[in-house]
Design a protein around this motif. Structure first.
Motif, PDB file in Angstrom:
ATOM      1  N   PHE A  92       0.784  -0.954  -0.176  1.00 21.80           N
ATOM      2  CA  PHE A  92       0.021  -0.004  -0.012  1.00 21.80           C
ATOM      3  C   PHE A  92       0.872   1.188   0.004  1.00 21.80           C
ATOM      4  CE2 PHE A  92      -2.326   3.239   1.831  1.00 21.80           C
ATOM      5  CZ  PHE A  92      -3.853   3.222   1.293  1.00 21.80           C
ATOM      6  N   PRO A  93       1.651   1.362   0.757  1.00 18.74           N
ATOM      7  CA  PRO A  93       2.656   2.697   0.924  1.00 18.74           C
ATOM      8  C   PRO A  93       3.591   2.648  -0.355  1.00 18.74           C
ATOM      9  CG  PRO A  93       3.329   1.248   2.613  1.00 18.74           C
ATOM     10  CD  PRO A  93       2.187   0.676   2.162  1.00 18.74           C
ATOM     11  N   PHE A  94       3.862   1.603  -0.745  1.00 22.45           N
ATOM     12  CA  PHE A  94       4.773   1.452  -2.096  1.00 22.45           C
ATOM     13  C   PHE A  94       3.994   1.920  -3.289  1.00 22.45           C
ATOM     14  CE2 PHE A  94       6.333  -0.538  -5.709  1.00 22.45           C
ATOM     15  CZ  PHE A  94       7.566   0.078  -5.810  1.00 22.45           C
ATOM     16  N   LEU A  95       2.675   1.522  -3.354  1.00 28.15           N
ATOM     17  CA  LEU A  95       2.033   2.008  -4.758  1.00 28.15           C
ATOM     18  C   LEU A  95       1.694   3.630  -4.482  1.00 28.15           C
ATOM     19  CD1 LEU A  95      -0.413  -0.866  -5.360  1.00 28.15           C
ATOM     20  CD2 LEU A  95       1.673  -0.359  -6.560  1.00 28.15           C
ATOM     21  N   PHE A  96       1.302   3.796  -3.294  1.00 29.21           N
ATOM     22  CA  PHE A  96       1.056   5.279  -2.932  1.00 29.21           C
ATOM     23  C   PHE A  96       2.310   6.283  -3.525  1.00 29.21           C
ATOM     24  CE2 PHE A  96       2.222   8.875  -0.135  1.00 29.21           C
ATOM     25  CZ  PHE A  96       0.990   9.598  -0.483  1.00 29.21           C
ATOM     26  N   ALA A  97       3.625   5.542  -3.072  1.00 34.13           N
ATOM     27  CA  ALA A  97       4.699   6.380  -3.301  1.00 34.13           C
ATOM     28  C   ALA A  97       4.891   6.409  -4.932  1.00 34.13           C
ATOM     29  CB  ALA A  97       5.995   5.805  -2.432  1.00 34.13           C
ATOM     30  N   VAL A  98       4.620   5.382  -5.543  1.00 34.52           N
ATOM     31  CA  VAL A  98       4.752   5.381  -7.175  1.00 34.52           C
ATOM     32  C   VAL A  98       4.024   6.425  -7.667  1.00 34.52           C
ATOM     33  CG1 VAL A  98       4.408   4.101  -9.295  1.00 34.52           C
ATOM     34  CG2 VAL A  98       5.274   2.945  -7.139  1.00 34.52           C
ATOM     35  N   MET A  99       2.931   7.037  -7.107  1.00 32.62           N
ATOM     36  CA  MET A  99       2.156   8.087  -7.632  1.00 32.62           C
ATOM     37  C   MET A  99       2.325   9.270  -7.236  1.00 32.62           C
ATOM     38  SD  MET A  99      -1.522   6.342  -7.507  1.00 32.62           S
ATOM     39  CE  MET A  99      -1.621   5.297  -6.049  1.00 32.62           C
ATOM     40  N   PHE A 100       3.187   9.288  -5.802  1.00 35.13           N
ATOM     41  CA  PHE A 100       3.546  10.507  -4.888  1.00 35.13           C
ATOM     42  C   PHE A 100       5.097  10.834  -5.117  1.00 35.13           C
ATOM     43  CE2 PHE A 100       3.995  13.316  -1.333  1.00 35.13           C
ATOM     44  CZ  PHE A 100       2.895  14.073  -1.368  1.00 35.13           C
ATOM     45  N   GLY A 101       5.831  10.257  -6.281  1.00 36.40           N
ATOM     46  CA  GLY A 101       7.212  10.192  -5.725  1.00 36.40           C
ATOM     47  C   GLY A 101       7.817  11.529  -5.983  1.00 36.40           C
ATOM     48  N   ASP A 102       8.294  12.011  -4.657  1.00 35.82           N
ATOM     49  CA  ASP A 102       9.103  13.512  -4.707  1.00 35.82           C
ATOM     50  C   ASP A 102       9.683  13.199  -3.468  1.00 35.82           C
ATOM     51  OD1 ASP A 102       9.824  16.079  -4.408  1.00 35.82           O
ATOM     52  OD2 ASP A 102       8.962  16.585  -6.335  1.00 35.82           O
ATOM     53  N   TRP A 103      10.933  13.465  -3.138  1.00 36.93           N
ATOM     54  CA  TRP A 103      11.608  13.187  -2.025  1.00 36.93           C
ATOM     55  C   TRP A 103      11.452  14.524  -1.113  1.00 36.93           C
ATOM     56  CZ3 TRP A 103      16.678  15.041  -0.742  1.00 36.93           C
ATOM     57  CH2 TRP A 103      17.371  15.796  -1.799  1.00 36.93           C
ATOM     58  N   GLY A 104      11.340  15.413  -1.794  1.00 39.73           N
ATOM     59  CA  GLY A 104      11.090  16.754  -1.111  1.00 39.73           C
ATOM     60  C   GLY A 104       9.955  16.524  -0.583  1.00 39.73           C
ATOM     61  N   HIS A 105       8.696  16.417  -0.984  1.00 44.17           N
ATOM     62  CA  HIS A 105       7.415  16.084  -0.352  1.00 44.17           C
ATOM     63  C   HIS A 105       7.416  15.083   0.537  1.00 44.17           C
ATOM     64  CE1 HIS A 105       5.793  17.904  -4.434  1.00 44.17           C
ATOM     65  NE2 HIS A 105       6.331  18.933  -3.529  1.00 44.17           N
ATOM     66  N   GLY A 106       8.201  14.107   0.047  1.00 39.69           N
ATOM     67  CA  GLY A 106       8.220  12.768   1.058  1.00 39.69           C
ATOM     68  C   GLY A 106       8.911  13.295   2.275  1.00 39.69           C
ATOM     69  N   ILE A 107       9.875  14.012   2.321  1.00 37.13           N
ATOM     70  CA  ILE A 107      10.383  14.675   3.553  1.00 37.13           C
ATOM     71  C   ILE A 107       9.480  15.409   4.584  1.00 37.13           C
ATOM     72  CG2 ILE A 107      12.039  16.093   4.681  1.00 37.13           C
ATOM     73  CD1 ILE A 107      14.019  15.310   2.630  1.00 37.13           C
TER      74      ILE A 107
END
Length: 748
Positions: A351-366
């Motif tokens: 679940f978090p991995f597929l979310f990250a595939v759509m949301f991938g940006d390490w600035g927003h992730g931080i």
């Protein structure tokens, strides 16, 4: 007792007093003694409330009387001057001065003396401000316009003793003539809830009455204040024990509610109860029962016996703070059937991995990571606070947010996007300009001069003329690979479900054809994607897949990726076609054959003796012979087969949302960075730069970090509920809800 405690809570809220939450040493009290104490406190509060309401009503009447005296005197003075100028005098008032009573009673309870039938009369009173217009209109119609209505707003609001709300009121004086008009006016006043008061014409008497009313108001205020203090003291004495009493009553109610589920045995001397418990808790339950037998000095020991039952047990998964939120996500779709494979085990990562595939940006992730760490760091404090609906949802999913942020940072490093800006984190780029000026970098392109970038997307792709085609191709193919992998995982889990329940039919005629059909088409597409990446071929995969169905025997030409591709495609196409009837036909006919063989020769005749009744015998073959509806089974299997075949296509296409949302997130980030922040930074004005930075921060926080997060979360939820779980998950079980005092905390 629970009703009395609710009554106490209402009294606390009405009085604006908070129950004490200080931990004080409280003596133990038995339930019978508590019932007596609660009854005494309730009787005391009811009596105080009754006295307070009577005093408040008397106080309101005197206050209204005082305002009527003050406002009506102005109208009466002007009326007297007008009557003198016209040589008239008021022969009689509705209330004779000699009949005035000093206790502030309403007018209808006063007995005015005899009066002339031809004099001008008046009635003074007070009415709610919201009723004045209708009241005046009704008086005008009843007297046919033969009246004079004067009004003035009251200076202060008056408290309603029942609702304890402040009400705005208006003082009025009605002048009329005749006994018949007087009776009509009094009836209308009564109908509209107006309070009428006797006001003498003599100014001296008015002042005397005003002084008497004011002195009585002061006395009543002191009495009311003393009553409020006494009531608050009584509530304070209750408040020290209220929480303990509520918990005690709530526990007793829960215990008695559970005892009501038990039955007497045949001897009527002991209780028998049936229930569910986890296998690992059997020893703990036996120890607790033995402890209860010893503590209660019971003469009969408690017997704990494991029963065999045909009912399906409830489902129970032991979770911790990390896995609980993911289990709730799965349970929102449906609770797993007993001993069915639990999707939450895989959802914790997928679940978090597929979310990250759509949301991938390490600035927003931080940014998400900082928010998740804040919620986790203040976990103990926030857990005991009453949060709003949004914050409660956010706090409940703090560990989901933590994993989503970590995977977003990981995928952002692969995409090489930090607020849409690429960085040379893992070394230099593998591409360089054709000359020192780099004038044709965005038109002709760059030249590769060294090995590929070690991790993720090369930062030189940013701004190049082939950036969008390259990233679209990469993310689209990744979406298909991830989708096929997750759907295959779901089908594999259906195999373990079937093997666990011992259903070889489901393995042979459901699992095997499903694996063949899905991988003959889309598994083959995934293989072509990997081969194309490894070989660098320019083959058109769209052309390959389309003509695999339209012209399977034609030469592939330049679209051939490996030797023997055409015969392999023909074989895979034949397997996919064969897998459809394989799923559809064998299972219903095999089930019908098994049912026929199971009950063949088991039709018994009715016995002549009444000692044995087949209708009531629990283990008879008649009871176990269930109705077998072949047409229903066949239609159900046909629906399931068609759903899987069509779902294999639609679900694979549905995984392309991973590419679409990733592209949308990246493009939005780029727009906000280039068209807002960089555009504002191009000006020399500090104000414009500050405004640009504020707009960029607002757009990043509310659009990219809130709306985009929610959007990616919902799409990841859909991929798990529909595309993944429909391959193996029935979700028609019921959750195990053991008896717990903690679960009753929110009752009452």
């Amino acid at each position: 007792m629970s009703r009395k405690l609710r009554f106490f809570k209402d009294q606390f809220s009405k009085a604006g007093v908070l129950a004490s939450t200080r931990p004080i040493l409280q003596e133990h009290i038995e339930l019978e003694d508590l019932e007596i104490r609660l009854a005494d406190h309730e009787h005391e509060l009811i009596e105080m409330n009754s006295n307070s309401e009577k005093l408040r009503q008397s106080y309101n009447e005197l206050l209204e009387f005082k305002m009527v005296l003050q406002k009506a005197s102005v109208f009466l003075v002007s009326s007297n001057s007008h009557s003198v100028s016209e040589e008239r005098e008021l022969n009689e008032n509705v209330f004779m001065n000699d009949n005035y009573v000093d206790d502030g009673l309403p007018l209808e309870e006063m007995r005015p003396g005899p009066s002339s039938q031809s004099g001008l009369r008046f009635i003074c009173g007070i009415i709610c401000k919201s009723k004045v217009l209708r009241f005046e209109r009704m008086l005008f119609r009843a007297t046919r316009g033969n009246m004079l209505f004067n009004q003035a707003p009251a200076d202060i609001q008056i408290m309603d003793p029942i609702s304890t709300e402040m009400v705005e009121k208006t003082v009025f004086v009605v002048f009329f003539s005749g006994e018949q008009a007087r009776n009509k006016v009094l009836k209308i006043c009564e109908a509209f809830g107006a309070n009428c008061y006797p006001v003498p014409e003599d100014i001296t008497k008015q002042r005397k009455i005003t002084r008497e009313v004011s002195s009585r108001l002061i006395e009543l205020e002191a009495t009311l204040d003393a009553g409020i203090r006494h009531r608050n003291e009584a509530l304070a004495s209750i408040g020290f024990h209220l929480i303990k009493w509520m918990n005690m009553v709530r526990r007793e109610k829960a215990v008695y509610d559970t005892l009501n589920m038990l039955n007497f045995d045949v001897t009527k001397k002991c209780l028998v109860g049936e229930g569910w418990c986890p296998i690992f808790a059997k020893s703990q339950i036996q120890e607790a029962l033995q402890r209860a037998t010893f503590d209660s000095s019971s003469q009969v020991g408690i017997i704990f016996h494991v029963m065999d039952t045909v009912e399906s047990p409830p489902t129970y998964f032991r979770t911790n703070r990390l896995t609980n939120a993911f289990q709730e996500i799965v349970d929102a779709y449906g609770v797993a059937r007993y001993q069915e494979a639990n999707p939450a085990v895989y959802t914790v990562i997928t679940f978090p991995f597929l979310f990250a595939v759509m949301f991938g940006d390490w600035g927003h992730g931080i940014c998400l990571l900082l928010g998740a760490l804040f919620l986790i760091a203040r976990e103990s404090k926030l857990n005991n606070q009453k949060l709003g609906s949004f914050m409660e949802m956010l706090f409940g999913g703090r560990y989901v947010l933590l994993l989503m942020s970590l995977f977003s940072i990981y995928c952002g490093l692969i995409y090489n996007e930090f607020f849409s800006v690429p960085y040379h984190i893992f070394g230099a780029s593998a591409y360089k300009c054709r000359d020192n000026s780099c004038s044709d970098a965005h038109t002709v392109g760059l030249v590769k001069y060294r090995d590929a970038y070690p991790f993720g997307v090369d930062p030189s792709w940013r701004g190049s003329r082939s950036e969008l085609p390259f990233l679209n191709s990469l993310k689209m193919k990744l979406s298909i690979l991830l989708g096929i992998a997750q759907m295959n995982l779901g089908i594999i889990l259906s195999y373990f479900n079937a093997r666990f329940i011992g259903s070889s039919i489901d393995i042979r005629y459901q699992f095997v054809p499903q694996v063949i059909f899905l991988n003959s088409l889309f598994g083959y597409l995934s293989l072509l994607i990997v081969i194309k990446w490894c070989t660098g071929s320019q083959a058109d995969l769209y052309h390959v897949m389309i003509y695999m169905f339209l012209s399977p025997f034609d030469d592939l030409g330049e679209n051939e990726l490996f030797w023997g591709q055409r015969p392999l495609q023909v074989i895979l196409l034949i397997l996919a076609i064969v897998a459809v009837p394989w799923m559809l036909f064998p299972k219903p006919f095999i089930l019908k054959k098994i049912h026929t063989e199971r009950f063949q020769g088991r039709t018994y005749g009715v016995l002549g003796s009444f000692e044995v009744d087949l209708e009531m015998e629990p283990n008879s073959a008649k009871e176990h012979q269930e109705d077998f509806n072949f047409s229903e089974i066949f239609v159900h299997q046909m629906i399931h087969s068609i759903e899987f075949v069509l779902g294999a296509v639609s679900n694979t296409a549905s995984y392309l949302r991973l590419w679409a949302l990733s592209l949308a997130h990246s493009e939005l980030s780029t727009v906000f960075y280039e068209k807002v922040l960089l555009l504002a930074w191009g000006y020399d004005s500090f104000v414009i730069r500050l405004i640009g930075l504020a707009v960029f921060s607002f757009a990043t926080a509310f659009i990219l970090l809130m709306m985009e997060t929610l959007s990616a979360f919902l799409h990841a939820l859909r991929l798990h509920w529909v595309e993944f779980q429909n391959k193996f998950y029935l979700g028609d079980g019921h959750k195990f809800k053991p008896f717990s005092f903690a679960s009753n905390e929110d009752e009452d």
